[in-house]
Write a protein that holds these residues in place. Structure first.
Motif, PDB file in Angstrom:
ATOM      1  N   ARG A  24       0.857  -1.191   0.000  1.00  0.00           N
ATOM      2  CA  ARG A  24       0.000   0.000   0.000  1.00  0.00           C
ATOM      3  C   ARG A  24       0.885   1.229   0.000  1.00  0.00           C
ATOM      4  O   ARG A  24       1.860   1.316   0.736  1.00  0.00           O
ATOM      5  N   ASN A  25       0.535   2.223  -0.839  1.00  0.00           N
ATOM      6  CA  ASN A  25       1.275   3.475  -0.886  1.00  0.00           C
ATOM      7  C   ASN A  25       0.659   4.465   0.088  1.00  0.00           C
ATOM      8  O   ASN A  25      -0.444   4.960  -0.133  1.00  0.00           O
ATOM      9  N   GLU A  91      -7.547  -9.901  -5.851  1.00  0.00           N
ATOM     10  CA  GLU A  91      -8.895  -9.392  -6.117  1.00  0.00           C
ATOM     11  C   GLU A  91      -9.739  -9.406  -4.851  1.00  0.00           C
ATOM     12  O   GLU A  91     -10.439  -8.436  -4.551  1.00  0.00           O
ATOM     13  N   ALA A  92      -9.679 -10.491  -4.095  1.00  0.00           N
ATOM     14  CA  ALA A  92     -10.443 -10.575  -2.845  1.00  0.00           C
ATOM     15  C   ALA A  92      -9.969  -9.512  -1.857  1.00  0.00           C
ATOM     16  O   ALA A  92     -10.781  -8.867  -1.182  1.00  0.00           O
ATOM     17  N   LYS A  97     -10.839  -4.520   1.156  1.00  0.00           N
ATOM     18  CA  LYS A  97     -10.298  -3.227   1.612  1.00  0.00           C
ATOM     19  C   LYS A  97     -10.856  -2.042   0.827  1.00  0.00           C
ATOM     20  O   LYS A  97     -10.480  -0.906   1.078  1.00  0.00           O
ATOM     21  N   ASP A  98     -11.736  -2.313  -0.146  1.00  0.00           N
ATOM     22  CA  ASP A  98     -12.343  -1.283  -0.992  1.00  0.00           C
ATOM     23  C   ASP A  98     -11.274  -0.413  -1.670  1.00  0.00           C
ATOM     24  O   ASP A  98     -11.313   0.817  -1.627  1.00  0.00           O
ATOM     25  N   ILE A  99     -10.323  -1.082  -2.320  1.00  0.00           N
ATOM     26  CA  ILE A  99      -9.230  -0.409  -3.021  1.00  0.00           C
ATOM     27  C   ILE A  99      -9.748   0.094  -4.368  1.00  0.00           C
ATOM     28  O   ILE A  99     -10.314  -0.660  -5.147  1.00  0.00           O
ATOM     29  N   LYS A 100      -9.527   1.360  -4.622  1.00  0.00           N
ATOM     30  CA  LYS A 100     -10.021   1.983  -5.861  1.00  0.00           C
ATOM     31  C   LYS A 100      -8.992   1.953  -6.984  1.00  0.00           C
ATOM     32  O   LYS A 100      -9.352   2.037  -8.149  1.00  0.00           O
ATOM     33  N   GLN A 101      -7.708   1.907  -6.623  1.00  0.00           N
ATOM     34  CA  GLN A 101      -6.674   1.960  -7.654  1.00  0.00           C
ATOM     35  C   GLN A 101      -5.546   0.981  -7.328  1.00  0.00           C
ATOM     36  O   GLN A 101      -5.144   0.855  -6.175  1.00  0.00           O
TER      37      GLN A 101
END
Length: 148
Positions: A24-25, A91-92, A97-101
């Motif tokens: 994660r950034n 993907e899961a 984590k509701d990652i948008k990008q």
């Protein structure tokens, strides 16, 4: 590399056929601060003899002599199976984590497997792909390399 962008809170998948990191950034695209959210590894035997013991097959030809078939590459099969597992886990993780990008850094062969296994939804969130093998670098070095 100009089209590669790792925004704040984006998730970077760095992997090869034996190891994967979900990073994660927490920084900016120009100064990424990467932290490991998840790590996956596979334990593939180092020798082909440990993976399969049968000889390659032979085929007969009515017009000529028999010819040998190519030996099965068990290492490649194991790497592709691991990469498909990584994509499913990634993907899961992104849904949870509701990652948008996202962004991806993997060797060219692994990147091809990832593209084939990933859903259109996941690839639609992808802001960049690097055909580079960074998985064995320290996380701080990966951050420096993707910021270039």
């Amino acid at each position: 590399m100009d089209d590669f962008k790792l925004n704040h809170k984006a998730l970077l998948l760095v992997c090869d056929g034996a190891k994967a990191l979900f990073l994660r950034n927490d920084g900016t695209p120009m100064e990424p601060r990467l932290s490991v959210e998840r790590e996956l590894r596979t334990e593939t035997p180092s020798r082909t003899a440990e993976m399969g013991t049968d000889r390659p097959g032979r085929t007969t030809n009515a017009a000529g002599p028999a010819s040998a078939m190519e030996q099965t590459d068990f290492h490649t099969q194991e790497e592709e199976a691991f990469l498909q597992l990584v994509v499913a886990e990634f993907e899961a993780h992104c849904r949870e984590k509701d990652i948008k990008q996202i962004a991806i850094a993997a060797p060219a062969r692994a990147l091809a497997v990832i593209r084939g296994a990933a859903s259109k939804e996941l690839m639609g969130r992808c802001s960049g792909q690097l055909a580079k093998d960074y998985v064995n670098h320290p996380v701080a070095e990966i951050a420096r390399l993707v910021a270039m």
